[in-house]
Enzyme design. Sequence first.
Site, mmCIF file in Angstrom:
data_model
loop_
_atom_site.group_PDB
_atom_site.id
_atom_site.type_symbol
_atom_site.label_atom_id
_atom_site.label_comp_id
_atom_site.label_asym_id
_atom_site.label_seq_id
_atom_site.Cartn_x
_atom_site.Cartn_y
_atom_site.Cartn_z
ATOM 1 N N ASP A 194 -30.005 37.106 21.889
ATOM 2 C CA ASP A 194 -28.870 37.997 21.662
ATOM 3 C C ASP A 194 -29.182 38.949 20.515
ATOM 4 O O ASP A 194 -29.359 38.511 19.379
ATOM 5 C CB ASP A 194 -27.642 37.132 21.333
ATOM 6 C CG ASP A 194 -26.354 37.928 21.323
ATOM 7 O OD1 ASP A 194 -26.405 39.173 21.413
ATOM 8 O OD2 ASP A 194 -25.281 37.292 21.218
ATOM 9 N N GLU A 220 -29.269 39.814 25.503
ATOM 10 C CA GLU A 220 -27.833 40.124 25.401
ATOM 11 C C GLU A 220 -27.582 41.261 24.405
ATOM 12 O O GLU A 220 -28.182 41.300 23.331
ATOM 13 C CB GLU A 220 -27.112 38.851 24.950
ATOM 14 C CG GLU A 220 -25.600 38.945 24.947
ATOM 15 C CD GLU A 220 -24.982 37.560 24.823
ATOM 16 O OE1 GLU A 220 -25.402 36.650 25.573
ATOM 17 O OE2 GLU A 220 -24.087 37.377 23.973
ATOM 18 N N GLU A 246 -19.040 40.808 26.081
ATOM 19 C CA GLU A 246 -18.163 40.106 25.146
ATOM 20 C C GLU A 246 -17.269 41.068 24.367
ATOM 21 O O GLU A 246 -16.198 40.676 23.919
ATOM 22 C CB GLU A 246 -18.992 39.260 24.174
ATOM 23 C CG GLU A 246 -19.864 40.071 23.228
ATOM 24 C CD GLU A 246 -20.634 39.199 22.261
ATOM 25 O OE1 GLU A 246 -21.629 38.606 22.692
ATOM 26 O OE2 GLU A 246 -20.235 39.096 21.095
ATOM 27 N N HIS A 296 -18.359 34.755 28.053
ATOM 28 C CA HIS A 296 -18.728 34.664 26.636
ATOM 29 C C HIS A 296 -17.698 33.765 25.957
ATOM 30 O O HIS A 296 -16.497 33.866 26.233
ATOM 31 C CB HIS A 296 -18.682 36.060 26.016
ATOM 32 C CG HIS A 296 -18.744 36.074 24.521
ATOM 33 N ND1 HIS A 296 -17.627 36.220 23.728
ATOM 34 C CD2 HIS A 296 -19.791 35.938 23.667
ATOM 35 C CE1 HIS A 296 -17.989 36.206 22.454
ATOM 36 N NE2 HIS A 296 -19.297 36.027 22.390
HETATM 37 MG MG LIG Z 1 -23.335 37.714 22.081
#
Ligand SMILES: [Mg+2]
Length: 378
Positions: A194, A220, A246, A296
């Site tokens: 991420d 991500e 998210e 998420h």
């Molecule tokens: Mg994230």
Amino acid sequence: MNVTDIRVIGLSHSLPEGKGLGDARGIGRTRSTTLLRLTTSDGTVGWGEAFAPGSIAQSTLDELFRDDVIGMDPFTVESLAESTYTDPYHFGGSVFVQSVLSAIDTACWDIIGKTVGQPIHRLLGGTERTALTPYASTMYFAEEDRPIEQPIETARKEGFTAAKIKIGSGVSADVERVRTARSILGEDAHLMADMNGNYRPDQAIQSARALSEFDLTWIEEPVPPENYSGYREIGRAIDTPIAAGEAHYGRFAFKRLLDDRLVDIVQPNLARCGGLSEARRIADLATTENVGITPHVWNSAVGLAAAVQFAASLPAYPHSRTEPEPAFLEFDRSHNPLRSEILRTPFDPTDGVLDVPQEPGLGITVDTTALEQYRIDS
Ligand SMILES: [Mg+2]
């Protein structure tokens, strides 16, 4: 049956000095969220979560929702999502409107499930799924000086078969972190990374190419959520799947991600995207465009429970013949009592399996005594 009472419960927990955790964008020491409790005329209680500070959730609820929700039949829940885009017409695209809607919507589904005696995932999709594959969200950037491998070692010992780690602070650091995680988890584990939108497109592409040997399941948020052109540029340049969602909310934002094929996996947060009703619409859009979907989760146990029910409602993919992909569920491994202490029976993601509650509604019992320890005035 009508809604007769709405309570907003702001929650917060602060980590001790020096124990902050974060991502490539920065370190945080406070975890805050807002729960909503709806009560109906027959005494049924439903819970929901808004990914918003308590005071903002309270004022948004009071100004824009309270008059419509008091007296509402919870079975008409989906009309609420529609009305946020028509009345208040000018505010439907607000993150706080959609966050509060998420909480109301989830609480209504909790009530519907309890009324008909079915878990929400059965009402949403009718799947028979009893378990999900939890992935450990871990290896945060830490305020304290600790070995980077420590959290991933812990995840492995806990039995996780999948993990997502924080990267995004520079190519050489990204490679070191991913190499470390891969070596500890092994070749067969699913590993995600991420970047938390901390890169420009060219930086993200450079990092993704340097990481290509580590077989990441997805990268991500390589660039900020609003940088749609950046997502397009990265998608054309790298082979690793890209995930985001998210920080997006409402069907229209997800439609843009999907129509333009900017991502390979969308990740709605059930406490922000508009709730279970809107998440189902987003799932329909994603499925139509042959894009993956997995929620998420950076929430209290209530938002987590909503994500579990939603994930359990999704059909297996691919649908036939080949081995289906795991039905992933993000499970934050940082210390957060709002996740681990407010249910009578907390979720247990260890040993690589997360059981889907089969009890009615969200399938959870909130420990209101435990809740009081973290309650803040809102
Ligand atoms: Mg994230």
